[in-house]
Design an enzyme around this catalytic site. Structure first.
Site, PDB file in Angstrom:
ATOM      1  N   LYS A 265     106.220  -6.541 -10.944  1.00 47.46           N
ATOM      2  CA  LYS A 265     105.947  -6.042 -12.290  1.00 47.46           C
ATOM      3  C   LYS A 265     106.936  -4.922 -12.609  1.00 47.46           C
ATOM      4  O   LYS A 265     106.826  -3.813 -12.110  1.00 47.46           O
ATOM      5  CB  LYS A 265     104.524  -5.500 -12.433  1.00 47.46           C
ATOM      6  CG  LYS A 265     104.181  -5.320 -13.910  1.00 47.46           C
ATOM      7  CD  LYS A 265     103.279  -4.161 -14.231  1.00 47.46           C
ATOM      8  CE  LYS A 265     103.937  -2.827 -14.324  1.00 47.46           C
ATOM      9  NZ  LYS A 265     104.832  -2.611 -15.484  1.00 47.46           N
TER      10      LYS A 265
ATOM     11  N   GLY B   5     107.160   4.959  -8.350  1.00 46.83           N
ATOM     12  CA  GLY B   5     106.724   5.520  -9.619  1.00 46.83           C
ATOM     13  C   GLY B   5     106.306   6.962  -9.450  1.00 46.83           C
ATOM     14  O   GLY B   5     106.695   7.621  -8.487  1.00 46.83           O
ATOM     15  N   SER B   6     105.499   7.426 -10.358  1.00 54.19           N
ATOM     16  CA  SER B   6     105.087   8.829 -10.337  1.00 54.19           C
ATOM     17  C   SER B   6     103.975   9.039  -9.308  1.00 54.19           C
ATOM     18  O   SER B   6     103.254   8.102  -8.951  1.00 54.19           O
ATOM     19  CB  SER B   6     104.599   9.240 -11.713  1.00 54.19           C
ATOM     20  OG  SER B   6     103.533   8.415 -12.097  1.00 54.19           O
ATOM     21  N   THR B   7     103.829  10.275  -8.882  1.00 50.96           N
ATOM     22  CA  THR B   7     102.787  10.612  -7.910  1.00 50.96           C
ATOM     23  C   THR B   7     101.407  10.317  -8.482  1.00 50.96           C
ATOM     24  O   THR B   7     100.526   9.802  -7.783  1.00 50.96           O
ATOM     25  CB  THR B   7     102.937  12.087  -7.492  1.00 50.96           C
ATOM     26  OG1 THR B   7     104.163  12.186  -6.747  1.00 50.96           O
ATOM     27  CG2 THR B   7     101.791  12.559  -6.616  1.00 50.96           C
TER      28      THR B   7
ATOM     29  N   GLY C 237     100.768   6.737  -8.260  1.00 56.72           N
ATOM     30  CA  GLY C 237     100.592   6.442  -6.838  1.00 56.72           C
ATOM     31  C   GLY C 237      99.173   6.740  -6.373  1.00 56.72           C
ATOM     32  O   GLY C 237      98.567   5.962  -5.627  1.00 56.72           O
TER      33      GLY C 237
ATOM     34  N   GLU D  67     106.594   5.053  -3.092  1.00 54.13           N
ATOM     35  CA  GLU D  67     107.769   5.926  -3.257  1.00 54.13           C
ATOM     36  C   GLU D  67     107.544   6.682  -4.543  1.00 54.13           C
ATOM     37  O   GLU D  67     107.624   6.106  -5.628  1.00 54.13           O
ATOM     38  CB  GLU D  67     109.050   5.096  -3.404  1.00 54.13           C
ATOM     39  CG  GLU D  67     109.313   4.133  -2.283  1.00 54.13           C
ATOM     40  CD  GLU D  67     109.890   4.798  -1.060  1.00 54.13           C
ATOM     41  OE1 GLU D  67     110.021   6.040  -1.046  1.00 54.13           O
ATOM     42  OE2 GLU D  67     110.187   4.081  -0.104  1.00 54.13           O
TER      43      GLU D  67
ATOM     44  N   CYS E 223     114.622  10.195  -8.721  1.00 48.96           N
ATOM     45  CA  CYS E 223     113.543  10.826  -7.962  1.00 48.96           C
ATOM     46  C   CYS E 223     114.071  11.836  -6.954  1.00 48.96           C
ATOM     47  O   CYS E 223     113.371  12.770  -6.593  1.00 48.96           O
ATOM     48  CB  CYS E 223     112.721   9.754  -7.275  1.00 48.96           C
ATOM     49  SG  CYS E 223     113.748   8.604  -6.387  1.00 48.96           S
TER      50      CYS E 223
ATOM     51  N   GLU F  85     107.876  17.905 -11.562  1.00 53.10           N
ATOM     52  CA  GLU F  85     109.018  17.008 -11.702  1.00 53.10           C
ATOM     53  C   GLU F  85     109.271  16.765 -13.185  1.00 53.10           C
ATOM     54  O   GLU F  85     108.393  16.300 -13.899  1.00 53.10           O
ATOM     55  CB  GLU F  85     108.723  15.681 -11.006  1.00 53.10           C
ATOM     56  CG  GLU F  85     109.891  14.738 -11.102  1.00 53.10           C
ATOM     57  CD  GLU F  85     109.647  13.440 -10.371  1.00 53.10           C
ATOM     58  OE1 GLU F  85     108.615  12.809 -10.618  1.00 53.10           O
ATOM     59  OE2 GLU F  85     110.512  13.060  -9.564  1.00 53.10           O
TER      60      GLU F  85
HETATM   61  P1  NAP Z   1     105.214   5.492 -13.572  1.00 53.98           P
HETATM   62  O1  NAP Z   1     104.621   5.804 -14.864  1.00 53.98           O
HETATM   63  O2  NAP Z   1     104.504   5.866 -12.344  1.00 53.98           O
HETATM   64  O3  NAP Z   1     105.515   3.946 -13.599  1.00 53.98           O
HETATM   65  C1  NAP Z   1     106.016   3.247 -12.484  1.00 53.98           C
HETATM   66  C2  NAP Z   1     105.555   1.826 -12.566  1.00 53.98           C
HETATM   67  O4  NAP Z   1     104.139   1.802 -12.377  1.00 53.98           O
HETATM   68  C3  NAP Z   1     105.800   1.142 -13.899  1.00 53.98           C
HETATM   69  O5  NAP Z   1     106.087  -0.219 -13.690  1.00 53.98           O
HETATM   70  C4  NAP Z   1     104.468   1.315 -14.596  1.00 53.98           C
HETATM   71  O6  NAP Z   1     104.232   0.393 -15.634  1.00 53.98           O
HETATM   72  C5  NAP Z   1     103.524   1.124 -13.448  1.00 53.98           C
HETATM   73  N1  NAP Z   1     102.194   1.683 -13.666  1.00 53.98           N
HETATM   74  C6  NAP Z   1     101.831   2.680 -14.503  1.00 53.98           C
HETATM   75  N2  NAP Z   1     100.513   2.894 -14.432  1.00 53.98           N
HETATM   76  C7  NAP Z   1     100.025   2.017 -13.536  1.00 53.98           C
HETATM   77  C8  NAP Z   1      98.734   1.748 -13.029  1.00 53.98           C
HETATM   78  N3  NAP Z   1      97.669   2.436 -13.441  1.00 53.98           N
HETATM   79  N4  NAP Z   1      98.593   0.767 -12.117  1.00 53.98           N
HETATM   80  C9  NAP Z   1      99.644   0.069 -11.682  1.00 53.98           C
HETATM   81  N5  NAP Z   1     100.894   0.271 -12.142  1.00 53.98           N
HETATM   82  C10 NAP Z   1     101.085   1.243 -13.048  1.00 53.98           C
HETATM   83  O7  NAP Z   1     106.610   6.151 -13.386  1.00 53.98           O
HETATM   84  P2  NAP Z   1     107.847   6.017 -14.352  1.00 53.98           P
HETATM   85  O8  NAP Z   1     107.603   6.904 -15.494  1.00 53.98           O
HETATM   86  O9  NAP Z   1     108.180   4.608 -14.606  1.00 53.98           O
HETATM   87  O10 NAP Z   1     109.005   6.539 -13.388  1.00 53.98           O
HETATM   88  C11 NAP Z   1     109.207   7.875 -13.166  1.00 53.98           C
HETATM   89  C12 NAP Z   1     108.567   8.319 -11.871  1.00 53.98           C
HETATM   90  O11 NAP Z   1     108.930   7.470 -10.794  1.00 53.98           O
HETATM   91  C13 NAP Z   1     109.005   9.679 -11.471  1.00 53.98           C
HETATM   92  O12 NAP Z   1     107.904  10.467 -11.134  1.00 53.98           O
HETATM   93  C14 NAP Z   1     109.903   9.476 -10.266  1.00 53.98           C
HETATM   94  O13 NAP Z   1     109.974  10.488  -9.355  1.00 53.98           O
HETATM   95  C15 NAP Z   1     109.351   8.251  -9.675  1.00 53.98           C
HETATM   96  N6  NAP Z   1     110.390   7.565  -8.938  1.00 53.98           N
HETATM   97  C16 NAP Z   1     110.321   7.600  -7.573  1.00 53.98           C
HETATM   98  C17 NAP Z   1     111.284   6.975  -6.814  1.00 53.98           C
HETATM   99  C18 NAP Z   1     111.201   6.982  -5.322  1.00 53.98           C
HETATM  100  O14 NAP Z   1     111.835   6.174  -4.696  1.00 53.98           O
HETATM  101  N7  NAP Z   1     110.440   7.846  -4.710  1.00 53.98           N
HETATM  102  C19 NAP Z   1     112.316   6.282  -7.447  1.00 53.98           C
HETATM  103  C20 NAP Z   1     112.357   6.262  -8.829  1.00 53.98           C
HETATM  104  C21 NAP Z   1     111.376   6.900  -9.560  1.00 53.98           C
HETATM  105  P3  NAP Z   1     104.639   0.779 -17.147  1.00 53.98           P
HETATM  106  O15 NAP Z   1     106.092   0.851 -17.167  1.00 53.98           O
HETATM  107  O16 NAP Z   1     104.093  -0.320 -17.960  1.00 53.98           O
HETATM  108  O17 NAP Z   1     103.993   2.101 -17.430  1.00 53.98           O
END
Ligand code: NAP
Ligand code: MG
Length: 490
Positions: free
Chosen positions: A184, A237-239, A242, A259, A293, A393
């Site tokens: 997804k 994704g975000s903490t 997670g 991650e 990230c 962050e």
């Molecule tokens: P996000 O809001 O956590 O979204 C990540 C993914 O999770 C998206 O595909 C999102 O779908 C999905 N998602 C959101 N809510 C969900 C739920 N309740 N259940 C299952 N899936 C869900 O993060 P983002 O805004 O896309 O990305 C930014 C964050 O990712 C930052 O905090 C960054 O640090 C982190 N990040 C971490 C790494 C690493 O390797 N550690 C790498 C890159 C980014 P939608 O797009 O439809 O909301």
């Protein structure tokens, strides 16, 4: 002027069981070009019913074994290699698609994102035939050996900041180990993951082994996390998401790798090569518009060289000018969305409010017709570790510069965060560099460099940056189960 693109952007369909189809509900969502604010195309919006269909396809493909059992690891490796080749054969087109959907500079998508995605497939192509158990010398007249078996159906959820690369980091090791997958992608950037799914099919990966279902996180993402036939969830994704995923996945006790976010310290000692450190600090925070990230978002500078380093850093950063991401000379494009831009601007406001000094930037930037979501590279000095901009962050081009006294002080401050994803250390003293690397609680530490990646290195976080490791041989543990077999020899 924002240059018109050459690529024809097709509407996105769900990719389920080898078919490219509409959502069961018939719903679609728009994906937007953040450089112009214009709608690029519509994409089928997967819901719970579509996720269920995709999971059942992946389950059937796994259980029937066309991928996990009938093909040897080496055979799977050959297909993975082909996916890498297909990516490289279309590097320019896919890079442009990525740039249009995400705003990432075309030079980066062409030279970094797509080639590294291909490299990840090449790496796991090589590893696929080398995944095996061990024999264990046990007590008594018994023979014991282990089998490394695939986990099963993997639900993989990716973010928008490195769309095709994160999809590759997820799919390549999962497939190498013999799993099937439902991916997804992030709603803001679904196009290149869909293209990658199509390339897997073109390479000859059997139907149902790779499924790609765009849709909202709270609906499609959650449906995947809750689905009883999914064996593992891998999320980048975000903490906050997670934590939610971990809570929901506990119902069915799925294997997890997470991650998540970071607030990485980048530490410059007085004995460092200041020119190199300034370059590392600048790249550390402004690469990918700070939407990374591992961004070195807290720059710790030893007091004696604070002024000298800042002078160099500001001079460099002033040359980082927001521009049209389709221009090959552009190194800094728009933020991924209007929402992300507004979040960043809010944090900048908070920095000013809490008494940090704005050294450069701080505003929305106007490029072309001014409709894109650009933010100026921004540096705050006089920051303390307790300020919001040093704790949370931001995921944008905002650097918090924090002075420090000595080694103990900076180790304490560096670790004073809920996160533990990455860190940088700049010093000519080899002992100091290694000591700091050991004492920082972070999954990756760079000494006299910043932001290097390789398909062979393990990547992941400590603390609230998550757990599990992607890439390298470490990812094999995430995508396999270890079975112990006993044989009576008496
Ligand atoms: P996000 O809001 O956590 O979204 C990540 C993914 O999770 C998206 O595909 C999102 O779908 C999905 N998602 C959101 N809510 C969900 C739920 N309740 N259940 C299952 N899936 C869900 O993060 P983002 O805004 O896309 O990305 C930014 C964050 O990712 C930052 O905090 C960054 O640090 C982190 N990040 C971490 C790494 C690493 O390797 N550690 C790498 C890159 C980014 P939608 O797009 O439809 O909301
Ligand atoms: Mg988009």
């Amino acid at each position: 002027m924002i240059a018109p693109s050459k690529v024809k952007v097709e509407p996105g369909k769900l990719h389920i069981n080898g078919q490219f189809i509409d959502a069961a509900s018939g719903k679609t969502f728009d994906t937007i070009n953040p450089a112009t604010g214009e709608v690029l195309t519509r994409v089928a919006e997967g819901g719970a019913e579509d996720v269920d269909r995709a999971v059942k396809a992946a389950r059937a493909a796994f259980d029937a074994g066309p991928w996990s059992r009938k093909l040897s690891g080496a055979d799977r490796g050959r297909l993975l290699w082909k996916i890498g080749d297909l990516l490289m054969a279309q590097v320019e087109e896919i890079a442009e698609l990525e740039t249009l959907d995400s705003g990432k500079p075309i030079t980066d998508t062409t030279r970094v994102d797509v080639p590294l995605a291909a490299d990840c497939f090449y790496y796991y192509a090589g590893l696929a035939g080398k995944i095996h158990g061990e024999t264990i010398p046990v007590r008594g007249p018994y023979f014991n050996y282990t089998l490394r078996e695939p986990v099963g159906v993997c639900g993989q959820i990716t973010p928008w900041n490195f769309p095709i690369l994160m999809a590759a980091w997820k799919l390549a090791p999962a497939l190498a180990c013999g799993n099937t997958a439902v991916l997804k992608p992030a709603s803001l950037t679904p196009l290149t993951a869909l293209r990658l799914g199509a390339l897997c099919q073109q390479a000859g990966v059997p139907d149902g082994v790779v499924n790609v279902v765009p849709g909202s996180g709270s609906v499609a993402g959650m449906a995947l996390v809750r689905h009883p036939q999914v064996d593992k969830i891998a999320l980048t994704g975000s903490t906050q998401v997670g934590q939610q995923v971990m809570r929901e996945a506990s119902e069915t006790l799925k294997k997890l790798s997470l991650e998540l976010g970071g607030k990485s310290p980048n530490i410059v000692f007085a004995d460092a090569d200041l020119e190199a450190a300034a370059r590392g600090a600048q790249m550390g925070i402004f690469y990918n518009m700070g939407e990374i990230c591992t961004a070195g978002s807290r720059l710790f500078v030893e007091q004696q060289v604070h002024e000298a380093l800042m002078e160099k850093l500001i001079e460099r950063s002033k040359k980082t000018i927001p521009g049209d991401p389709l221009d090959p000379k552009c190194r800094f494009g728009p933020q991924v969305s209007e929402g992300q831009m507004n979040t960043i601007l809010k944090y900048i406001g908070k920095g000013k409010e809490e008494g940090a000094t704005l050294a450069i930037g701080g505003n929305r930037a106007r490029v072309g017709e001014g409709k894109g979501y650009f933010v100026e590279p921004t540096i705050f000095t006089g920051v303390s570790n307790s300020m919001t901009i040093a704790r949370e962050e931001i995921f944008g081009p905002v650097l918090a510069v924090i002075p420090f006294k000595d080694l103990d002080d900076v180790i304490r401050q560096g670790n004073e965060t809920i996160y533990g994803l990455a860190a940088g250390v700049w010093t000519k003293d080899i002992k100091k560099g290694h000591r700091v690397a050991r004492e920082l609680r972070a999954g990756t530490v760079w000494i006299n460099t910043y932001g290097n990646y390789d398909s062979g290195m393990p990547f992941g976080g400590f603390k609230m940056s998550g757990f599990g490791r992607e890439l390298g041989t470490a990812a094999v543990a995430e995508y396999t189960q270890l079975k112990s077999v006993w044989v009576d020899l008496s």
